[in-house]
Motif scaffolding. Structure first.
Motif, mmCIF file in Angstrom:
data_model
loop_
_atom_site.group_PDB
_atom_site.id
_atom_site.type_symbol
_atom_site.label_atom_id
_atom_site.label_comp_id
_atom_site.label_asym_id
_atom_site.label_seq_id
_atom_site.Cartn_x
_atom_site.Cartn_y
_atom_site.Cartn_z
ATOM 1 N N LEU A 1 0.847 -1.193 0.000
ATOM 2 C CA LEU A 1 0.000 0.000 0.000
ATOM 3 C C LEU A 1 0.883 1.245 0.000
ATOM 4 N N TYR A 2 0.620 2.140 -0.947
ATOM 5 C CA TYR A 2 1.388 3.377 -1.059
ATOM 6 C C TYR A 2 0.416 4.550 -1.108
ATOM 7 N N CYS A 3 0.534 5.454 -0.175
ATOM 8 C CA CYS A 3 -0.354 6.615 -0.103
ATOM 9 C C CYS A 3 0.271 7.767 -0.890
ATOM 10 N N ILE A 4 -0.430 8.217 -1.924
ATOM 11 C CA ILE A 4 0.108 9.256 -2.801
ATOM 12 C C ILE A 4 -0.948 10.312 -3.070
ATOM 13 N N GLY A 5 -0.489 11.451 -3.565
ATOM 14 C CA GLY A 5 -1.410 12.503 -3.976
ATOM 15 C C GLY A 5 -1.997 13.287 -2.816
ATOM 16 N N ARG A 6 -2.834 14.249 -3.160
ATOM 17 C CA ARG A 6 -3.405 15.150 -2.163
ATOM 18 C C ARG A 6 -4.266 14.401 -1.154
ATOM 19 N N ASN A 7 -5.199 13.593 -1.626
ATOM 20 C CA ASN A 7 -6.094 12.895 -0.715
ATOM 21 C C ASN A 7 -5.454 11.672 -0.089
ATOM 22 N N GLY A 8 -4.575 11.018 -0.842
ATOM 23 C CA GLY A 8 -3.926 9.835 -0.299
ATOM 24 C C GLY A 8 -3.008 10.144 0.874
ATOM 25 N N GLN A 9 -2.483 11.375 0.895
ATOM 26 C CA GLN A 9 -1.612 11.785 1.998
ATOM 27 C C GLN A 9 -2.283 12.797 2.934
ATOM 28 N N HIS A 10 -3.514 13.166 2.637
ATOM 29 C CA HIS A 10 -4.217 14.213 3.388
ATOM 30 C C HIS A 10 -3.293 15.431 3.570
ATOM 31 N N ARG A 11 -2.811 15.889 2.425
ATOM 32 C CA ARG A 11 -1.870 17.021 2.420
ATOM 33 C C ARG A 11 -2.189 17.892 1.218
ATOM 34 N N TYR A 12 -2.071 19.188 1.393
ATOM 35 C CA TYR A 12 -2.443 20.124 0.334
ATOM 36 C C TYR A 12 -1.351 20.161 -0.742
ATOM 37 N N ASN A 13 -1.184 19.027 -1.422
ATOM 38 C CA ASN A 13 -0.215 18.929 -2.507
ATOM 39 C C ASN A 13 -0.720 19.632 -3.762
ATOM 40 N N ASN A 14 0.184 20.295 -4.457
ATOM 41 C CA ASN A 14 -0.133 20.763 -5.797
ATOM 42 C C ASN A 14 0.029 19.603 -6.772
ATOM 43 N N MET A 15 -0.299 19.831 -8.040
ATOM 44 C CA MET A 15 -0.237 18.756 -9.022
ATOM 45 C C MET A 15 1.175 18.190 -9.161
ATOM 46 N N ASP A 16 2.192 19.074 -9.132
ATOM 47 C CA ASP A 16 3.560 18.581 -9.295
ATOM 48 C C ASP A 16 3.953 17.678 -8.126
ATOM 49 N N HIS A 17 3.554 18.058 -6.924
ATOM 50 C CA HIS A 17 3.864 17.220 -5.767
ATOM 51 C C HIS A 17 3.116 15.887 -5.841
ATOM 52 N N SER A 18 1.875 15.917 -6.271
ATOM 53 C CA SER A 18 1.098 14.687 -6.386
ATOM 54 C C SER A 18 1.756 13.727 -7.372
ATOM 55 N N MET A 19 2.226 14.260 -8.482
ATOM 56 C CA MET A 19 2.906 13.426 -9.484
ATOM 57 C C MET A 19 4.210 12.863 -8.924
ATOM 58 N N LEU A 20 4.918 13.686 -8.146
ATOM 59 C CA LEU A 20 6.181 13.225 -7.567
ATOM 60 C C LEU A 20 5.963 12.086 -6.566
ATOM 61 N N THR A 21 4.873 12.173 -5.783
ATOM 62 C CA THR A 21 4.611 11.079 -4.842
ATOM 63 C C THR A 21 4.341 9.784 -5.592
ATOM 64 N N ALA A 22 3.649 9.871 -6.732
ATOM 65 C CA ALA A 22 3.392 8.676 -7.541
ATOM 66 C C ALA A 22 4.693 8.122 -8.124
ATOM 67 N N MET A 23 5.552 9.001 -8.609
ATOM 68 C CA MET A 23 6.830 8.565 -9.182
ATOM 69 C C MET A 23 7.706 7.911 -8.116
ATOM 70 N N GLU A 24 7.682 8.491 -6.924
ATOM 71 C CA GLU A 24 8.487 7.933 -5.832
ATOM 72 C C GLU A 24 7.947 6.569 -5.416
ATOM 73 N N ALA A 25 6.621 6.408 -5.430
ATOM 74 C CA ALA A 25 6.029 5.111 -5.100
ATOM 75 C C ALA A 25 6.450 4.051 -6.117
ATOM 76 N N VAL A 26 6.465 4.412 -7.384
ATOM 77 C CA VAL A 26 6.907 3.481 -8.429
ATOM 78 C C VAL A 26 8.370 3.087 -8.202
ATOM 79 N N ALA A 27 9.195 4.063 -7.833
ATOM 80 C CA ALA A 27 10.606 3.777 -7.566
ATOM 81 C C ALA A 27 10.752 2.809 -6.387
ATOM 82 N N HIS A 28 9.912 2.978 -5.377
ATOM 83 C CA HIS A 28 9.946 2.075 -4.224
ATOM 84 C C HIS A 28 9.587 0.651 -4.638
#
Length: 221
Positions: free
Chosen positions: A168-195
């Motif tokens: 389970l990998y929590c990504i994006g604005r709602n997945g992390q309950h954090r006010y991420n912008n689009m670039d941050h949301s994409m980065l969390t997804a990319m980092e999850a893929v790397a993991h």
């Protein structure tokens, strides 16, 4: 998926009562946007920035008047001319309203809400009158803004428990309950893929995205 909804979907796994209580009570702000297509604006641009036909150059305008409900206005032409079919003769506006699901604003009919939105544009001097409106639409978005109060203060109890689930990998604005912008949301997804690719078990690098103090200080200014 919002953390609030995620913990309710598990089967075959027992969610600790405190984790469940914190997660399911996480606060959010909901969002309604009204798209208005117009053929002319009343407001004009008098500055030095280049514009097309003396149109305002802004992409976002924050509305300060206290006697309207609109919080922010977008001018989609200024994001890209490709967002508007007849770019030279029409202007595509997005009126943004912040609300709570099932409150007075949320429960307005589409027709009443759009009529109110057009009236507000006329009231604050953006439009001459409603005759310049050529088309309109409305979109309601639940949980658009994770809020930082209430049980949010105990969010780490939830995320620490979620991180124990290996796949389970929590990504994006709602997945992390954090006010991420689009670039941050994409980065969390990319980092999850790397993991996943590197078989990393420590997920802290995913959570560390958009925690830089320098970014938040720059954003506030």
């Amino acid at each position: 998926m919002p953390v609030k909804d995620l913990v309710s979907t598990f089967t075959g796994i027992t969610v600790p009562p405190e984790v469940f209580s914190v997660a399911t009570s996480l606060p959010y702000r909901d969002f309604i946007t009204v798209g208005i297509l117009v053929d002319r604006l009343k407001i004009r641009h008098n500055g030095q920035l280049p514009t097309f036909g003396n149109r305002i150059p802004d992409t976002w305008i924050y509305i300060q008047e206290r006697d309207v409900r609109i919080g922010r206005l977008q001018v989609f032409n200024n994001w890209s001319p490709y967002l508007v079919e007849d770019y030279r003769n029409c202007i595509w506006l997005g009126l943004e309203y912040f609300c709570n699901e099932n409150d007075e604003l949320w429960n307005k009919t589409d027709r009443d809400f759009i009529s109110m939105a057009i009236g507000e544009l006329v009231h604050i001097g953006i439009l001459e009158d409603e005759t310049h409106v050529k088309d309109s639409t409305i979109v309601r978005e639940k949980k658009a803004y994770p809020a930082y109060h209430g049980s949010y203060r105990r969010l780490k109890e939830v995320t620490d428990w979620l991180d124990r689930i290996p796949n389970l990998y929590c990504i994006g604005r709602n997945g992390q309950h954090r006010y991420n912008n689009m670039d941050h949301s994409m980065l969390t997804a990319m980092e999850a893929v790397a993991h996943i690719r590197d078989r990393k078990t420590d997920k802290q690098d995913i959570w560390n995205i958009n925690t830089e103090q320098e970014y938040h200080e720059r954003k506030e200014h």
